[in-house]
Write a protein that holds these residues in place. Structure first.
Motif, mmCIF file in Angstrom:
data_model
loop_
_atom_site.group_PDB
_atom_site.id
_atom_site.type_symbol
_atom_site.label_atom_id
_atom_site.label_comp_id
_atom_site.label_asym_id
_atom_site.label_seq_id
_atom_site.Cartn_x
_atom_site.Cartn_y
_atom_site.Cartn_z
ATOM 1 N N SER A 62 -46.185 -25.945 27.830
ATOM 2 C CA SER A 62 -47.202 -26.688 27.077
ATOM 3 C C SER A 62 -47.686 -27.857 27.919
ATOM 4 O O SER A 62 -46.877 -28.689 28.363
ATOM 5 N N HIS A 63 -49.007 -27.924 28.097
ATOM 6 C CA HIS A 63 -49.591 -28.963 28.944
ATOM 7 C C HIS A 63 -49.172 -30.348 28.434
ATOM 8 O O HIS A 63 -49.214 -30.617 27.238
ATOM 9 N N MET A 64 -48.776 -31.218 29.335
ATOM 10 C CA MET A 64 -48.324 -32.586 29.060
ATOM 11 C C MET A 64 -47.027 -32.649 28.246
ATOM 12 O O MET A 64 -46.665 -33.708 27.728
ATOM 13 N N GLY A 65 -46.367 -31.512 28.081
ATOM 14 C CA GLY A 65 -45.141 -31.522 27.272
ATOM 15 C C GLY A 65 -45.426 -31.876 25.819
ATOM 16 O O GLY A 65 -44.557 -32.400 25.112
ATOM 17 N N SER A 66 -46.638 -31.564 25.378
ATOM 18 C CA SER A 66 -47.006 -31.886 23.999
ATOM 19 C C SER A 66 -46.318 -30.913 23.039
ATOM 20 O O SER A 66 -46.197 -29.726 23.332
ATOM 21 N N ALA A 67 -45.882 -31.430 21.888
ATOM 22 C CA ALA A 67 -45.160 -30.560 20.941
ATOM 23 C C ALA A 67 -46.109 -29.784 20.036
ATOM 24 O O ALA A 67 -45.723 -28.785 19.445
ATOM 25 N N PHE A 68 -47.361 -30.264 19.903
ATOM 26 C CA PHE A 68 -48.298 -29.641 18.958
ATOM 27 C C PHE A 68 -49.647 -29.344 19.612
ATOM 28 O O PHE A 68 -50.646 -29.210 18.922
ATOM 29 N N SER A 69 -49.682 -29.348 20.950
ATOM 30 C CA SER A 69 -50.912 -29.083 21.700
ATOM 31 C C SER A 69 -51.979 -30.147 21.437
ATOM 32 O O SER A 69 -51.654 -31.333 21.463
ATOM 33 N N LEU A 70 -53.225 -29.781 21.146
ATOM 34 C CA LEU A 70 -54.281 -30.790 21.027
ATOM 35 C C LEU A 70 -54.078 -31.664 19.782
ATOM 36 O O LEU A 70 -53.741 -31.154 18.716
ATOM 37 N N GLU A 71 -54.318 -32.978 19.963
ATOM 38 C CA GLU A 71 -54.179 -33.895 18.835
ATOM 39 C C GLU A 71 -55.229 -33.548 17.769
ATOM 40 O O GLU A 71 -56.388 -33.303 18.108
ATOM 41 N N PRO A 72 -54.845 -33.555 16.484
ATOM 42 C CA PRO A 72 -55.804 -33.163 15.443
ATOM 43 C C PRO A 72 -56.722 -34.310 15.004
ATOM 44 O O PRO A 72 -56.685 -34.757 13.869
ATOM 45 N N ILE A 73 -57.557 -34.783 15.923
ATOM 46 C CA ILE A 73 -58.541 -35.806 15.556
ATOM 47 C C ILE A 73 -59.850 -35.093 15.217
ATOM 48 O O ILE A 73 -60.034 -33.920 15.573
ATOM 49 N N LEU A 74 -60.772 -35.782 14.559
ATOM 50 C CA LEU A 74 -62.001 -35.125 14.085
ATOM 51 C C LEU A 74 -62.771 -34.463 15.226
ATOM 52 O O LEU A 74 -63.272 -33.352 15.089
ATOM 53 N N THR A 75 -62.815 -35.136 16.380
ATOM 54 C CA THR A 75 -63.576 -34.591 17.507
ATOM 55 C C THR A 75 -62.813 -33.480 18.251
ATOM 56 O O THR A 75 -63.266 -33.006 19.285
ATOM 57 N N GLN A 76 -61.655 -33.099 17.712
ATOM 58 C CA GLN A 76 -60.937 -31.936 18.240
ATOM 59 C C GLN A 76 -60.578 -30.996 17.084
ATOM 60 O O GLN A 76 -59.527 -30.362 17.092
#
Ligand SMILES: Cc1cc2nc3c(=O)[nH]c(=O)nc-3n(C[C@H](O)[C@H](O)[C@H](O)COP(=O)(O)OP(=O)(O)OC[C@H]3O[C@@H](n4cnc5c(N)ncnc54)[C@H](O)[C@@H]3O)c2cc1C
Length: 496
Positions: free
Chosen positions: A434-448
């Protein structure tokens, strides 16, 4: 019929897509890098204990039932779900508790104990979150957002539902007590978001829990993974473990198959990646064939990733079922906004923490040898963009958490531990890719979110699909299972 499908990865998104397509008559083969299925739901078996690696809270259980029904089977014949009550026990920094479940009268009585004036505000909060839930989950979660028009069409409704507000701000309109605000706003953390910057659409998670309940799979989430594996195998699907995909083979705008680390080549009519979406694009697909939306620049510079997690799985030779703890416990520290800012924005490892403490033996003694207790404790930490050297910091961080638990929740803990394992952001990067060692992948902000989130069909290859946490609609079991419905329907042509 062009019906051979390769699925890269056996997380819940991959398993969901494979089961659905196998039930629809496709020939399905899954390639998994690890030695066992489940992805973040990997099962660690240590000294007679069973530790679920990741998801423990089952919401929207009907989404699993639907998969089995599609295959003409009954989920109950494969795995049993039991309701959790309370859903969560939430502790404040002084150890005072707030419990909730889906009984309105019980919730009001709990709110009454903390802040009587907030009962009315909570009732208004629930009314408005019902509308958000109906739009955000029931109507939109399993619809593809492949075209900008799909997004533009829903903008007026998003504005009407105040999606431009953040979850904490949204809750604060209705609830005055600061601790109760935390209790009704922590939910974005379950899908990788900071309640102070995540769109209020995610306030509906609390409603979703109330509507459909919170469940535990008997035998652990590992038993649920096994149930899905069995179903897929019964439908003719094949699993290959220790089989890392190193390249998705392409010709023009088509994916033709995959090449494994052992050099073998496997052909397919459709390829679904359940691997991390950023990793898949940057490492498995040729840069020259990817457009701007999937360029390395986008993933490296214009994407925000969710936090990571530090998780300690541990088993004790004594039991702790004395009534203090429930099955799902959330232990909030004194700092809330500031701690979240440390994790998400400043990206520093704070000395204090807020924890989720899972005690599956509360419901299911088979998770540990007789007379023993199984736990995992999870602490949200910054992703690898922090520069924290986890090869150095993991041990002292582990010790601080265990000392805290021993002092406040689990007397004599360290003398009673007989099994232990831990993971940190390096696990998410190196083992789960997982890129950047993120646990949930892309952050769930409005612009994503929605159209702005990575689509479930590639823009660059017509028969390449993406399922899992980093894609639309997002992380969490209901989210990744929704992505698998979309992939199924795009492949079968039910939707275009
Ligand atoms: C500790 C933790 C607790 C959580 N708790 C909950 C919870 O209680 N409830 C809830 O709903 N959600 C929870 N979540 C979130 C949820 O678990 C995830 O969002 C979801 O499981 C992710 O599923 P996925 O489909 O994205 O696949 P993943 O689980 O990410 O699996 C992807 C799989 O692909 C494999 N893979 C990757 N690249 C390759 C490659 N090149 N070749 C072959 N295989 C590859 C990986 O090895 C992995 O097995 C939790 C997450 C974590 C980390």
């Amino acid at each position: 019929m062009n019906n051979k499908v390769i699925v890269i990865g056996t997380g819940f998104g991959g398993l969901g897509a494979a089961a659905r397509l196998a039930a629809r008559g496709f020939e399905v083969e899954l390639f998994e890098k690890r030695d066992k299925p489940g992805g973040r739901g990997y099962l660690y078996e240590i000294e007679g204990f069973k530790f679920d690696g990741g998801p423990t809270v089952i919401t929207a259980p009907f989404m699993f039932d639907d998969i089995f029904e599609l295959a003409g089977k009954k989920r109950q014949d494969y795995v049993e779900f039991v309701p959790c009550d309370p859903f969560y026990r939430i502790f404040d920094h002084q150890g005072r508790v707030f419990n909730y479940n889906n009984d309105p009268e019980f919730i009001y009585s709990q709110i009454q104990q903390w802040s009587p004036e907030d009962v009315d505000g909570y009732q208004r909060f629930i009314k408005t979150t019902r509308d958000i839930f109906k739009k955000g989950f029931v109507e939109l979660a399993d619809k593809p957002f492949l075209h900008l028009g799909d997004m533009l069409r829903i903008i007026p409704e998003l504005v009407q539902l105040q999606s431009y507000k953040f979850v904490y701000t949204y809750v604060s309109q209705f609830v005055k007590d600061d601790f109760l605000r935390r209790c009704f706003s922590f939910h974005p953390l379950l899908v990788g978001g900071n309640p102070f910057v995540t769109t209020s659409i995610y306030a509906m998670i609390h409603y979703l829990e109330r509507e459909w309940g919170v469940y535990y799979a008997m035998g652990g989430t590992g038993a649920l993974v096994q149930a899905m594996v069995r179903l897929i195998e019964e439908l003719g699907g094949r699993f290959r473990y220790d089989a890392q995909v190193e390249e998705i083979l392409v010709e023009g705008r088509r994916a033709t198959g995959v090449r494994l680390a052992d050099g073998s080549i496997h052909q397919a009519d459709h390829v679904i990646s359940n691997g991390d979406v950023a990793w898949t694009n940057m490492n498995l697909l040729p840069a020259k064939s990817r457009g701007v939306r999937n360029s390395d620049r986008r993933w490296n510079q214009f994407t925000r990733y969710s936090m990571s997690l530090f998780v300690i799985y541990f088993g004790t030779k004594r039991r702790y079922t004395d009534g203090k703890l429930a099955h799902h416990n959330i232990i909030l520290g004194e700092r809330y906004k500031e701690l979240l800012t440390d994790i998400f924005r400043r990206k520093v490892l704070a000395e204090d923490f807020s924890l989720y403490l899972h005690m599956p033996t509360f419901t299911d003694p088979t998770m540990a040898p007789e007379g023993h207790e199984a736990f995992y404790v999870l602490s949200p930490v910054p992703h690898l963009g922090s520069g924290i050297d986890w090869t150095v910091m993991a041990k002292p961080y582990r010790d601080a958490i265990m000392q805290f638990l021993e002092d406040n929740y689990l007397p004599d803990l360290q003398a009673n531990i007989v099994a232990e394992h831990r993971i940190d952001p390096l696990h998410f990067q190196n083992t789960l890719l997982s890129h950047m060692g993120s646990a949930f992948s892309l952050e769930p902000i409005l612009t994503q979110s929605a159209w702005f989130r990575p689509h479930n069909r590639s823009e660059d290859f017509d028969n390449l699909y993406f399922v899992g946490a980093g894609t639309h609609p997002g992380a969490g079991l209901p989210g990744v299972l929704s992505s698998s419905i979309i992939a199924e329907q795009l492949i079968t042509g039910d939707i275009r």
